[in-house]
Enzyme design. Structure first.
Site, PDB file in Angstrom:
ATOM      1  N   THR A  15       1.328  15.918  10.601  1.00  0.00           N
ATOM      2  CA  THR A  15       0.807  15.739   9.238  1.00  0.00           C
ATOM      3  C   THR A  15       1.003  17.026   8.457  1.00  0.00           C
ATOM      4  O   THR A  15       1.068  18.108   9.037  1.00  0.00           O
ATOM      5  CB  THR A  15      -0.700  15.374   9.265  1.00  0.00           C
ATOM      6  OG1 THR A  15      -1.158  15.209   7.926  1.00  0.00           O
ATOM      7  CG2 THR A  15      -1.534  16.435   9.944  1.00  0.00           C
ATOM      8  N   ASP A  76      -2.322   6.970  10.872  1.00  0.00           N
ATOM      9  CA  ASP A  76      -2.147   6.255   9.613  1.00  0.00           C
ATOM     10  C   ASP A  76      -3.388   5.408   9.384  1.00  0.00           C
ATOM     11  O   ASP A  76      -3.915   4.810  10.322  1.00  0.00           O
ATOM     12  CB  ASP A  76      -0.886   5.387   9.633  1.00  0.00           C
ATOM     13  CG  ASP A  76      -0.474   4.993   8.216  1.00  0.00           C
ATOM     14  OD1 ASP A  76      -0.529   5.858   7.320  1.00  0.00           O
ATOM     15  OD2 ASP A  76      -0.110   3.833   7.997  1.00  0.00           O
ATOM     16  N   PHE A 156     -13.048  10.533  -0.956  1.00  0.00           N
ATOM     17  CA  PHE A 156     -11.727  10.410  -1.583  1.00  0.00           C
ATOM     18  C   PHE A 156     -11.297   8.936  -1.530  1.00  0.00           C
ATOM     19  O   PHE A 156     -12.031   8.086  -1.012  1.00  0.00           O
ATOM     20  CB  PHE A 156     -10.695  11.302  -0.861  1.00  0.00           C
ATOM     21  CG  PHE A 156     -10.339  10.802   0.512  1.00  0.00           C
ATOM     22  CD1 PHE A 156     -11.193  11.011   1.585  1.00  0.00           C
ATOM     23  CD2 PHE A 156      -9.160  10.080   0.740  1.00  0.00           C
ATOM     24  CE1 PHE A 156     -10.876  10.524   2.845  1.00  0.00           C
ATOM     25  CE2 PHE A 156      -8.842   9.600   2.000  1.00  0.00           C
ATOM     26  CZ  PHE A 156      -9.711   9.821   3.059  1.00  0.00           C
TER      27      PHE A 156
HETATM   28  P1  IMP Z   1      -4.023   8.251   5.356  1.00  0.00           P
HETATM   29  O1  IMP Z   1      -3.102   7.468   6.224  1.00  0.00           O
HETATM   30  O2  IMP Z   1      -5.198   8.840   6.099  1.00  0.00           O
HETATM   31  O3  IMP Z   1      -3.300   9.276   4.522  1.00  0.00           O
HETATM   32  O4  IMP Z   1      -4.656   7.203   4.327  1.00  0.00           O
HETATM   33  C1  IMP Z   1      -3.847   6.442   3.449  1.00  0.00           C
HETATM   34  C2  IMP Z   1      -4.666   5.968   2.263  1.00  0.00           C
HETATM   35  O5  IMP Z   1      -5.686   5.051   2.687  1.00  0.00           O
HETATM   36  C3  IMP Z   1      -5.431   7.059   1.506  1.00  0.00           C
HETATM   37  O6  IMP Z   1      -4.607   7.678   0.547  1.00  0.00           O
HETATM   38  C4  IMP Z   1      -6.561   6.261   0.870  1.00  0.00           C
HETATM   39  O7  IMP Z   1      -6.118   5.579  -0.287  1.00  0.00           O
HETATM   40  C5  IMP Z   1      -6.887   5.236   1.936  1.00  0.00           C
HETATM   41  N1  IMP Z   1      -7.918   5.755   2.859  1.00  0.00           N
HETATM   42  C6  IMP Z   1      -7.742   6.050   4.169  1.00  0.00           C
HETATM   43  N2  IMP Z   1      -8.889   6.515   4.711  1.00  0.00           N
HETATM   44  C7  IMP Z   1      -9.806   6.496   3.714  1.00  0.00           C
HETATM   45  C8  IMP Z   1     -11.188   6.879   3.662  1.00  0.00           C
HETATM   46  O8  IMP Z   1     -11.804   7.345   4.630  1.00  0.00           O
HETATM   47  N3  IMP Z   1     -11.779   6.717   2.467  1.00  0.00           N
HETATM   48  C9  IMP Z   1     -11.157   6.218   1.379  1.00  0.00           C
HETATM   49  N4  IMP Z   1      -9.877   5.876   1.360  1.00  0.00           N
HETATM   50  C10 IMP Z   1      -9.194   6.007   2.528  1.00  0.00           C
END
Ligand code: IMP
Length: 201
Positions: A15, A76, A156
């Site tokens: 990451t 992911d 977020f």
């Molecule tokens: P990532 O794979 O952790 O980067 O998550 C991808 C996307 O899923 C993020 O940009 C958020 O839009 C959504 N997302 C994932 N985890 C969370 C969370 O814990 N809170 C809110 N949105 C999340």
């Protein structure tokens, strides 16, 4: 890549998000040398072309493991809404299109759900670890409901409109410590750390 000697206790978290790396550094066994992509000087963004969280996590972990031959894991995550057949899913970060913006994504989702009585949804995290010749999968999931409007300003992404089951507060109203205890990411990381603690020597 920077000049590093690879040891079996090296572990790359595939990451570019340094916050994610710092968070997990507090929990993994101290003998493990955890490195981010930035730590090894890898700047490219790996394309997430998978149709599921697992596929995306596997793509990223495989890419880095093939390139550097170092043990590696990737994650992911995203939101799955029942009445939208699992959307936004792998498109969570880019649901409302470019430029990627969380507030726009929330508005887009709330608008799609404006006539839906079924507000059930879940957040999911998939982690794929490549350890020697083994590929291991870890998952974390939290069920909840999508609120009609934003509540809270912490966190977020979709945090302000997601209320976890059994709670009267949205993720956007919970402290990071409280959220991590019950969140999809917290659960998946706990499963990964449990594996590393017993198997990564
Ligand atoms: P990532 O794979 O952790 O980067 O998550 C991808 C996307 O899923 C993020 O940009 C958020 O839009 C959504 N997302 C994932 N985890 C969370 C969370 O814990 N809170 C809110 N949105 C999340």
């Amino acid at each position: 890549m920077k000049n590093i000697t690879i040891t079996k206790l090296d572990l790359i978290f595939a990451t570019h998000n340094q916050n994610k790396v710092n968070e997990i550094k507090n929990y993994i066994p101290k003998n493990i040398n955890l490195m981010s992509l930035d730590d090894i000087g890898y700047k490219d963004k790996i394309k997430e072309t998978g149709k599921s969280f697992y596929e995306n996590a596997l793509i990223k972990a495989r890419h880095i493991n093939n390139k550097f031959g170092i043990n590696c894991f990737s994650d992911d995550s995203g939101l799955e809404v029942d009445c939208l057949n699992g959307e936004p899913g792998v498109f969570s970060a880019r649901y409302a299109g470019k430029p990627y913006d969380s507030e726009k994504n929330i508005d887009f989702l709330l608008n799609k759900m404006k006539n839906s009585k079924n507000r059930n949804a879940n957040f999911k995290t998939c982690i794929v670890l490549i350890h020697g010749n083994d590929v291991k999968f870890f998952e974390g999931k939290v069920e909840g409901k999508i609120l009609n409007k934003r509540k809270g300003t912490k966190g977020f992404g979709y945090d302000s409109i997601f209320m976890p089951k059994g709670f009267k507060n949205s993720f956007g109203e919970l402290s990071m410590t409280k959220k991590n205890k019950i969140s999809h990411r917290g659960i998946a990381l706990k499963n990964l750390i449990n594996y590393l603690t017993h198997n990564f020597h």
